[in-house]
Design an enzyme around this catalytic site. Structure first.
Site, PDB file in Angstrom:
ATOM      1  CD1 TRP A  65      -5.063  -2.157   8.663  1.00 53.92           C
ATOM      2  CD2 TRP A  65      -4.895  -0.043   7.974  1.00 53.92           C
ATOM      3  NE1 TRP A  65      -5.048  -2.164   7.284  1.00 53.92           N
ATOM      4  CE2 TRP A  65      -4.941  -0.883   6.835  1.00 53.92           C
ATOM      5  CE3 TRP A  65      -4.788   1.343   7.787  1.00 53.92           C
ATOM      6  CZ2 TRP A  65      -4.895  -0.389   5.533  1.00 53.92           C
ATOM      7  CZ3 TRP A  65      -4.735   1.834   6.485  1.00 53.92           C
ATOM      8  CH2 TRP A  65      -4.794   0.979   5.381  1.00 53.92           C
ATOM      9  CG  ASP A  67      -8.170   7.083   6.821  1.00 56.55           C
ATOM     10  OD1 ASP A  67      -9.401   7.149   7.010  1.00 56.55           O
ATOM     11  OD2 ASP A  67      -7.615   6.109   6.286  1.00 56.55           O
ATOM     12  CD  GLU A  85      -8.284   1.859  12.439  1.00 55.50           C
ATOM     13  OE1 GLU A  85      -9.035   1.750  11.460  1.00 55.50           O
ATOM     14  OE2 GLU A  85      -7.215   1.206  12.557  1.00 55.50           O
ATOM     15  CG  ASP A  89      -5.255  -3.791  12.599  1.00 52.97           C
ATOM     16  OD1 ASP A  89      -4.840  -4.552  11.704  1.00 52.97           O
ATOM     17  OD2 ASP A  89      -6.375  -3.256  12.559  1.00 52.97           O
ATOM     18  CG  ASP A  95      -9.757   1.712   1.234  1.00 55.93           C
ATOM     19  OD1 ASP A  95      -9.296   2.783   0.794  1.00 55.93           O
ATOM     20  OD2 ASP A  95      -9.735   1.419   2.442  1.00 55.93           O
ATOM     21  CD  GLU A  96     -12.927   0.027   4.697  1.00 58.42           C
ATOM     22  OE1 GLU A  96     -13.041  -1.037   5.315  1.00 58.42           O
ATOM     23  OE2 GLU A  96     -12.342   1.023   5.175  1.00 58.42           O
ATOM     24  NE  ARG A 103      -7.906   5.633   9.691  1.00 59.23           N
ATOM     25  CZ  ARG A 103      -7.892   4.425   9.135  1.00 59.23           C
ATOM     26  NH1 ARG A 103      -6.853   3.630   9.243  1.00 59.23           N
ATOM     27  NH2 ARG A 103      -8.947   4.020   8.452  1.00 59.23           N
ATOM     28  CE1 TYR A 110      -5.203  -6.295   5.673  1.00 53.94           C
ATOM     29  CE2 TYR A 110      -6.590  -4.828   6.946  1.00 53.94           C
ATOM     30  CZ  TYR A 110      -6.082  -5.225   5.735  1.00 53.94           C
ATOM     31  OH  TYR A 110      -6.445  -4.569   4.592  1.00 53.94           O
ATOM     32  CG  HIS A 145     -10.693   5.756   4.198  1.00 55.58           C
ATOM     33  ND1 HIS A 145     -10.929   5.357   5.492  1.00 55.58           N
ATOM     34  CD2 HIS A 145     -10.978   4.680   3.412  1.00 55.58           C
ATOM     35  CE1 HIS A 145     -11.328   4.087   5.496  1.00 55.58           C
ATOM     36  NE2 HIS A 145     -11.374   3.659   4.248  1.00 55.58           N
ATOM     37  CD1 TRP A 192      -8.570  -4.180   0.395  1.00 60.28           C
ATOM     38  CD2 TRP A 192      -9.283  -4.823   2.414  1.00 60.28           C
ATOM     39  NE1 TRP A 192      -9.789  -3.579   0.621  1.00 60.28           N
ATOM     40  CE2 TRP A 192     -10.249  -3.948   1.856  1.00 60.28           C
ATOM     41  CE3 TRP A 192      -9.523  -5.346   3.686  1.00 60.28           C
ATOM     42  CZ2 TRP A 192     -11.430  -3.597   2.522  1.00 60.28           C
ATOM     43  CZ3 TRP A 192     -10.700  -4.996   4.358  1.00 60.28           C
ATOM     44  CH2 TRP A 192     -11.627  -4.129   3.768  1.00 60.28           C
TER      45      TRP A 192
END
Length: 469
Positions: free
Chosen positions: A387, A137, A389, A345, A271-272, A108, A343, A208, A318
Site C-alpha cells: 500500500w 481509491d 500512502e 508498507d 473492504d472498509e 494513492r 503488509y 474507497h 487480510w
C-alpha cells in the site's frame, strides 16, 4: 562461481554433478505434462542444458534459475563480462502455491507505466506470478473509461497530499496525479504475460470511492460541500450510493476492464465500508454475480463474507487468517494476505531513522517466519501487499518491498519447512548482489542509508494501527 545453495526461492530438489557449463549455453527445450503446473527440470552438463517444463511458465521460471546460477552480473541491463558458468547438476522444481502475488497500490501514489513494468520484472525474478494492481481509491482513479471523461479529468488527481501519519493535519501543497490509458494497460498486461505473470485489476467499491464521486457526484450521497478527491489517508466514510444508476456506471467500468485484463479473477474490493447498509452489500453481490455471467470471478476482501447471496468468489483474507476457513466453508477460494504478516508498507524497525513508522513492526525475519495456517485445494496461495500512502516514489517502494518480498517469494514457492538461519546468508551474500545489479534500492539489513530516512516526517506514535485503507 555461484552454486545451487544460492538459489532464491529455494528449489524442491537439487542433485549436484561434477563440472560446469559455460553460460550462455545451448538449451534443449522439452515439454513434460507430467510435471506439476509451472514446474521444470534442469539437467546441466558440461556440454549443454536440457530444460524440461510443464508449460511456458515453467520455462520462464527455469530461465530465472539459470540467471541466478550464472551470477549477479547477468541481472544487469547490458553484459559487462562475456565469461560465465553454471554448475552441473539436476534441479527439479515446482511451486508450493499456484497464487504467488503482490499487490501494488497505484491509486494513492501513482507509479508510471515504466515503473510498473520494472516492478513486473522484479516479480518475475522472484517467481511471483500475480500482480494485483489497485487502480482506484479515495485519493485517485488510474484507468480511463470510455464515456466517463471526468474520471481522468477530475478523479485522477488531487490538489495535495497528507504528510506523515494517519490523521496528521499537514499537507504538502503539491498536486499529484496520473492515469493509464487503455493502451498503457494493454501493454502492462502483455508485458506481464510474457513473464508468466497475471495482472489482476481492482476497482474498489462501494467504499474507497471518493475520487469517482468527486468526478460524478450523482454516484454518492448529496452534500452541501462540493466533492473533491480526498487528500487524507485513512478510511473515508464516502460510499457509492447503491442505486441502479451506480450499478449502470459500474457495469460500464467493469465491461471496459474486461476488455483489457484477461485475468480470470477481477478485484472489486468490498473492504472498509463504514456505515454500509444491506443495499451496499447487495451492490457488491450483484457486481460479483455480473462478473460471473461474463466468465470471470470476483476478488473481494474478507469483509464481503458478511454479505448475503454472494456467488463463488476469491476472498483476500487480510484481517486475520480466520477468514480463510470461513470463506472456504461458504464455498469460496482464498488468498492469504494477513496484515500482521505480509503488509510491506509497515515499518521494518523501531529505530528513529526508520521512514514514517506505519503499522505493525515487521522485520525481514518476521515476514520469513510467516507460516500459512490454512491449507487445502481452496487455498490458492499467498500475497504480499504494498500500500502506497507513504510510498511517494519508486525509491520508497523499493525500500518497503525489498528484501521482505524476497522472503514472501520463498514462502509462496518453496517447500513449507524453512530456516531463517539458512535463508539469511543466501539472501545477504548472493541475492542482494542480484538486486544491486538490478538497481533495486532495498533496505540494507543493518538499517537505512542516510538518504533513505525521512527526518522531515517525525513519528507521532509507534502504536500498531491498521492502515489497510
Amino acid at each position: 562461481m555461484p552454486g545451487f545453495d544460492t538459489l532464491l526461492p529455494r528449489p524442491v530438489s537439487v542433485t549436484p554433478l561434477p563440472g560446469t557449463c559455460p553460460w550462455p549455453a545451448e538449451i534443449e527445450m522439452r515439454t513434460d505434462a507430467a510435471l506439476p503446473a509451472e514446474g521444470y527440470r534442469l539437467e546441466i552438463t558440461p556440454g549443454g542444458i536440457v530444460l524440461t517444463a510443464a508449460d511456458q511458465a515453467g520455462r520462464t521460471h527455469a530461465q530465472q534459475t539459470l540467471r541466478q546460477l550464472a551470477g549477479p552480473d547477468t541481472f544487469r541491463a547490458a553484459a559487462i563480462s562475456a565469461e560465465h558458468a553454471v554448475p552441473c547438476g539436476v534441479i527439479e522444481d515446482y511451486p508450493r502455491f499456484r497464487w504467488r502475488g503482490c499487490l501494488l497500490d497505484v491509486a494513492r501514489n501513482f507509479r508510471t507505466k515504466a515503473e510498473v513494468l520494472r516492478f513486473i520484472d522484479l516479480l518475475a525474478v522472484h517467481k511471483l506470478n500475480v500482480l494485483h494492481l489497485h487502480l482506484t481509491d479515495d485519493q485517485g482513479w488510474r484507468i480511463e473509461v470510455p464515456g466517463y471523461p471526468r474520471l481522468t479529468e477530475i478523479a485522477s488527481w488531487r490538489k495535495e497530499s497528507m504528510v506523515g501519519r494517519h490523521d496528521g493535519p499537514a499537507r504538502d501543497g503539491q498536486p499529484h496525479g496520473g492515469y493509464y490509458t487503455t493502451d498503457d494497460l494493454h501493454e502492462i498486461v502483455a508485458y506481464a504475460a510474457e513473464r508468466s505473470i497475471t495482472v489482476v485489476p481492482e476497482i474498489d467499491v462501494p467504499g474507497h470511492a471518493r475520487a469517482a464521486i468527486a468526478a460524478y457526484p450523482e454516484l454518492g450521497p448529496e452534500t452541501e460541500t462540493p466533492w473533491e478527491v480526498w487528500t487524507s489517508w485513512g478510511v473515508s466514510t464516502s460510499l457509492l450510493d447503491p442505486t441502479p444508476h451506480t450499478m449502470e456506471f459500474l457495469r460500464a467500468v467493469f465491461d471496459h476492464v474486461l476488455t483489457i485484463f484477461p485475468s480470470p479473477v477481477i478485484g472489486i474490493g468490498g473492504d472498509e465500508v463504514p456505515g454500509a447498509t444491506a443495499a451496499h452489500g447487495r451492490l457488491v453481490a450483484d457486481l460479483a454475480t455480473y462478473l460471473g455471467t461474463q466468465g470471470r470471478r470476483a476478488f473481494g476482501w474478507d469483509e464481503v463474507l458478511d454479505t448475503d447471496a454472494l456467488p463463488p468468489m476469491v476472498i483476500g483474507a487480510w484481517r486475520d487468517e480466520a477468514a480463510g476457513p470461513r470463506a472456504v466453508t461458504a464455498g469460496h477460494d482464498v488468498v492469504l494476505c494477513p496484515e500482521d504478516h505480509v503488509y510491506l508498507d509497515h515499518r521494518q524497525s523501531d529505530h528513529p531513522d526508520e521512514p514514517i513508522p506505519v503499522g505493525y513492526l515487521r522485520t525481514l525475519e518476521d515476514v520469513y517466519s510467516y507460516a500459512p495456517a490454512v491449507d487445502g485445494p481452496h487455498v490458492l496461495g499467498v500475497q504480499a501487499q504494498v500500500w502506497s500512502e507513504h510510498l511517494d516514489s519508486v525509491r520508497r517502494v523499493d525500500y518497503a518491498a525489498f528484501p521482505r518480498l524476497c522472503a514472501v517469494a520463498e514462502i509462496a514457492w518453496s517447500p513449507a519447512h524453512r530456516d531463517f538461519a539458512e535463508f539469511l546468508p543466501r539472501l545477504r551474500d548472493h541475492h542482494l548482489p542480484r538486486l544491486d545489479a538490478l538497481g533495486v534500492e532495498y533496505r540494507p539489513l543493518d538499517g537505512p542509508h542516510p538518504w533513505q530516512t525521512r527526518p522531515d516526517v517525525p513519528p507521532t506514535s509507534h502504536r500498531p494501527i491498521a492502515l489497510r485503507a
